[in-house]
Design a protein around this motif. Sequence first.
Motif, mmCIF file in Angstrom:
data_model
loop_
_atom_site.group_PDB
_atom_site.id
_atom_site.type_symbol
_atom_site.label_atom_id
_atom_site.label_comp_id
_atom_site.label_asym_id
_atom_site.label_seq_id
_atom_site.Cartn_x
_atom_site.Cartn_y
_atom_site.Cartn_z
ATOM 1 N N GLU A 1 0.832 -1.198 0.000
ATOM 2 C CA GLU A 1 0.000 0.000 0.000
ATOM 3 C C GLU A 1 0.871 1.254 0.000
ATOM 4 O O GLU A 1 0.649 2.182 -0.776
ATOM 5 C CB GLU A 1 -0.937 -0.005 1.218
ATOM 6 C CG GLU A 1 -1.928 1.141 1.152
ATOM 7 C CD GLU A 1 -2.911 1.158 2.317
ATOM 8 O OE1 GLU A 1 -2.965 0.160 3.066
ATOM 9 O OE2 GLU A 1 -3.616 2.164 2.462
ATOM 10 N N ALA B 1 2.332 1.676 -3.438
ATOM 11 C CA ALA B 1 1.335 2.053 -4.452
ATOM 12 C C ALA B 1 0.984 3.527 -4.283
ATOM 13 O O ALA B 1 0.922 4.283 -5.245
ATOM 14 C CB ALA B 1 0.092 1.177 -4.320
ATOM 15 N N SER C 1 2.053 6.499 -7.020
ATOM 16 C CA SER C 1 0.928 6.947 -7.835
ATOM 17 C C SER C 1 0.859 8.470 -7.776
ATOM 18 O O SER C 1 1.592 9.108 -7.025
ATOM 19 C CB SER C 1 -0.363 6.317 -7.335
ATOM 20 O OG SER C 1 -0.612 6.772 -6.032
ATOM 21 N N LYS C 2 -0.050 9.027 -8.562
ATOM 22 C CA LYS C 2 -0.102 10.488 -8.692
ATOM 23 C C LYS C 2 -0.267 11.166 -7.332
ATOM 24 O O LYS C 2 0.411 12.147 -7.021
ATOM 25 C CB LYS C 2 -1.263 10.863 -9.606
ATOM 26 C CG LYS C 2 -1.404 12.340 -9.827
ATOM 27 C CD LYS C 2 -2.241 12.613 -11.048
ATOM 28 C CE LYS C 2 -2.519 14.088 -11.205
ATOM 29 N NZ LYS C 2 -3.595 14.540 -10.314
ATOM 30 N N GLY C 3 -1.149 10.618 -6.515
ATOM 31 C CA GLY C 3 -1.421 11.223 -5.217
ATOM 32 C C GLY C 3 -0.201 11.260 -4.305
ATOM 33 O O GLY C 3 -0.146 12.057 -3.365
ATOM 34 N N ARG D 1 -3.690 13.621 -0.511
ATOM 35 C CA ARG D 1 -3.998 12.193 -0.629
ATOM 36 C C ARG D 1 -4.588 11.658 0.700
ATOM 37 O O ARG D 1 -5.571 10.945 0.733
ATOM 38 C CB ARG D 1 -2.709 11.479 -1.050
ATOM 39 C CG ARG D 1 -2.521 10.074 -0.678
ATOM 40 C CD ARG D 1 -3.305 9.112 -1.531
ATOM 41 N NE ARG D 1 -3.685 8.048 -0.661
ATOM 42 C CZ ARG D 1 -4.340 6.974 -1.003
ATOM 43 N NH1 ARG D 1 -4.720 6.809 -2.219
ATOM 44 N NH2 ARG D 1 -4.631 6.066 -0.130
ATOM 45 N N LYS E 1 -8.089 12.755 1.151
ATOM 46 C CA LYS E 1 -9.060 12.008 0.348
ATOM 47 C C LYS E 1 -9.381 10.667 1.004
ATOM 48 O O LYS E 1 -10.526 10.222 1.011
ATOM 49 C CB LYS E 1 -8.518 11.777 -1.058
ATOM 50 C CG LYS E 1 -8.551 13.033 -1.902
ATOM 51 C CD LYS E 1 -7.943 12.758 -3.252
ATOM 52 C CE LYS E 1 -8.052 13.958 -4.161
ATOM 53 N NZ LYS E 1 -7.166 13.821 -5.309
ATOM 54 N N THR F 1 -13.890 5.513 -5.652
ATOM 55 C CA THR F 1 -12.629 4.903 -5.226
ATOM 56 C C THR F 1 -12.368 3.611 -6.006
ATOM 57 O O THR F 1 -11.233 3.317 -6.391
ATOM 58 C CB THR F 1 -12.676 4.624 -3.706
ATOM 59 O OG1 THR F 1 -12.879 5.859 -3.035
ATOM 60 C CG2 THR F 1 -11.390 3.993 -3.211
ATOM 61 N N VAL G 1 -10.883 4.678 -9.111
ATOM 62 C CA VAL G 1 -9.493 5.121 -8.908
ATOM 63 C C VAL G 1 -8.568 3.904 -8.799
ATOM 64 O O VAL G 1 -7.498 3.848 -9.419
ATOM 65 C CB VAL G 1 -9.363 6.004 -7.641
ATOM 66 C CG1 VAL G 1 -7.897 6.277 -7.310
ATOM 67 C CG2 VAL G 1 -10.113 7.308 -7.811
ATOM 68 N N HIS G 2 -8.981 2.922 -8.011
ATOM 69 C CA HIS G 2 -8.143 1.725 -7.860
ATOM 70 C C HIS G 2 -7.924 1.029 -9.204
ATOM 71 O O HIS G 2 -6.817 0.560 -9.494
ATOM 72 C CB HIS G 2 -8.778 0.748 -6.861
ATOM 73 C CG HIS G 2 -8.662 1.190 -5.438
ATOM 74 N ND1 HIS G 2 -9.494 0.761 -4.439
ATOM 75 C CD2 HIS G 2 -7.793 2.048 -4.826
ATOM 76 C CE1 HIS G 2 -9.154 1.319 -3.294
ATOM 77 N NE2 HIS G 2 -8.126 2.100 -3.494
ATOM 78 N N ILE H 1 -2.913 -3.687 -5.995
ATOM 79 C CA ILE H 1 -4.271 -3.646 -5.419
ATOM 80 C C ILE H 1 -5.083 -4.891 -5.769
ATOM 81 O O ILE H 1 -6.154 -4.817 -6.383
ATOM 82 C CB ILE H 1 -5.042 -2.358 -5.792
ATOM 83 C CG1 ILE H 1 -4.121 -1.120 -5.794
ATOM 84 C CG2 ILE H 1 -6.181 -2.141 -4.806
ATOM 85 C CD1 ILE H 1 -4.855 0.210 -6.016
ATOM 86 N N ASP I 1 -4.861 -7.579 -1.204
ATOM 87 C CA ASP I 1 -4.353 -6.299 -0.700
ATOM 88 C C ASP I 1 -5.498 -5.459 -0.127
ATOM 89 O O ASP I 1 -5.343 -4.782 0.896
ATOM 90 C CB ASP I 1 -3.681 -5.493 -1.816
ATOM 91 C CG ASP I 1 -2.427 -6.157 -2.329
ATOM 92 O OD1 ASP I 1 -1.768 -6.874 -1.555
ATOM 93 O OD2 ASP I 1 -2.097 -5.977 -3.526
ATOM 94 N N MET I 2 -6.629 -5.493 -0.826
ATOM 95 C CA MET I 2 -7.751 -4.685 -0.329
ATOM 96 C C MET I 2 -8.232 -5.200 1.027
ATOM 97 O O MET I 2 -8.576 -4.414 1.905
ATOM 98 C CB MET I 2 -8.884 -4.656 -1.354
ATOM 99 C CG MET I 2 -8.535 -3.767 -2.543
ATOM 100 S SD MET I 2 -9.968 -3.233 -3.496
ATOM 101 C CE MET I 2 -10.349 -4.728 -4.373
ATOM 102 N N THR J 1 -5.864 -3.949 3.745
ATOM 103 C CA THR J 1 -6.151 -2.563 4.131
ATOM 104 C C THR J 1 -7.454 -2.478 4.917
ATOM 105 O O THR J 1 -7.564 -1.741 5.902
ATOM 106 C CB THR J 1 -6.216 -1.677 2.871
ATOM 107 O OG1 THR J 1 -4.938 -1.751 2.233
ATOM 108 C CG2 THR J 1 -6.537 -0.238 3.209
#
Length: 397
Positions: free
Chosen positions: A138, A141, A145-147, A154, A157, A184, A187-188, A211, A215-216, A219
């Motif tokens: 996580e 990632a 990533s952009k965030g 980030r 959000k 979301t 996004v993922h 992801i 992985d989800m 989290t």
Amino acid sequence: MAGGALGALGALSVAAPGRAQSVWTWSGSGSVAGTGATTDPRWVWDEEADPLVASLIDRGDVPAVNALLRTWTKNGQPLPDGLPADLRTFMESARQLPSWTDRGKLARAADFNTRRGLYLGVLYGLASGMMSTVIPKEARAVYYSKGGADMKDRISKTAKLGYDIGSLHAFEPDGEMIVTAVKTRLVHAAVRHLLPQSPAWVQAADEEIPISQRDMMVTWHSLPTTVMQKLTAWKVPMPAADSDAFLHSWQVGAHLLGIRDEYIPASFTEANAQAKQVLDPVLAPTAEGLVLSDILLNLGSGIDGAILTKPILGAFTRFLLGDKIAQWLQIPREPIWDPLLQAAWGPFIAVREGLLPFPLAPQAYWLFDEFLRKAALLFLSEAKPISIEIPVANRPS
Ligand code: HEM
């Protein structure tokens, strides 16, 4: 700062974090589906959303879609006109609550969230939030990533999801949780398409597609499973109807995020068993997670230049997640706060819950109560109305 921290940790021999994966033996009979889960979710992603969002990105449709979706904020609102037909079809289906939704439990969850909002705010921020920085896949990632280039934005959000799921009408037509979860999910799916194109991520992550469903779930366990473990450890009175309701809101949330019903635990007993298998073994430090945790610990800098908040948040992280994780995150020992939390937190909760008479040391009581309020505010105030948008690029290197 990011570069410095990465450089410093690069020198450490971090033993291939993220690769520690246990054998998948959890049974789907313990899931909300009551069956299935025979495939290790490590190899399952989101077969509906992933090809769709990849195609939106490749077709160049995302900026227009994001502009349209900015106006879609409430669960009960129709989807905006002008969305590509394939996306509209997907979203109409993705926004439906699962057949097993129990509205009575969701109403109880809303009530629970109101009554326990202070504890939840602190636990989402300091237990779940800090834990996410030692979940290697996580952390990486997010970092690449952009965030990752704007961690504060980030974090806010992500905090929005914690805020939306806990709000009074979370899943009602005038709530926002369904919208947040469906966005979301998109996004993922975008991240699964984009990160494999990032040379830095490919090098750091040592996996092909990020992801996964596993992985989800990892989290997810850092959220409701961990929060309930802490509330229980703190001996906060917890009628079964409360914990069931809280769990249910997160089960529905998981479904809306695209997690298959066969992997979503049906009870906290099942959740604890699954977490033991998928969450505990993967926790490890990474350079990327260290950068992220530093940002979290400095969230209070706007209030006091982080002079007091950082040591307190650090001590609280150590108290919640233990010495090993505190050491990974290079959190210094706090000679005042560490022993105070150890000695006085339990009695404080007991007093707060009416299980003990007013404490011998009222000052400590007010100090902690004030801390709860400030910390909950700190994390939840990060959740100002913010639009979750589909990224079209990774972190600029
Ligand atoms: C984006 C929540 C699992 C990586 C988001 C966002 C939310 C969220 C609310 C939107 C925020 C934004 O646009 O920045 C969750 C929840 C999860 C989960 C509730 C599980 C229950 C994961 C996992 C990973 C991950 C397992 C990686 C292994 C990311 C990344 C972004 C994202 C990279 C996009 C960041 C960006 O480029 O802006 N997630 N997430 N998430 N999530 Fe998750």
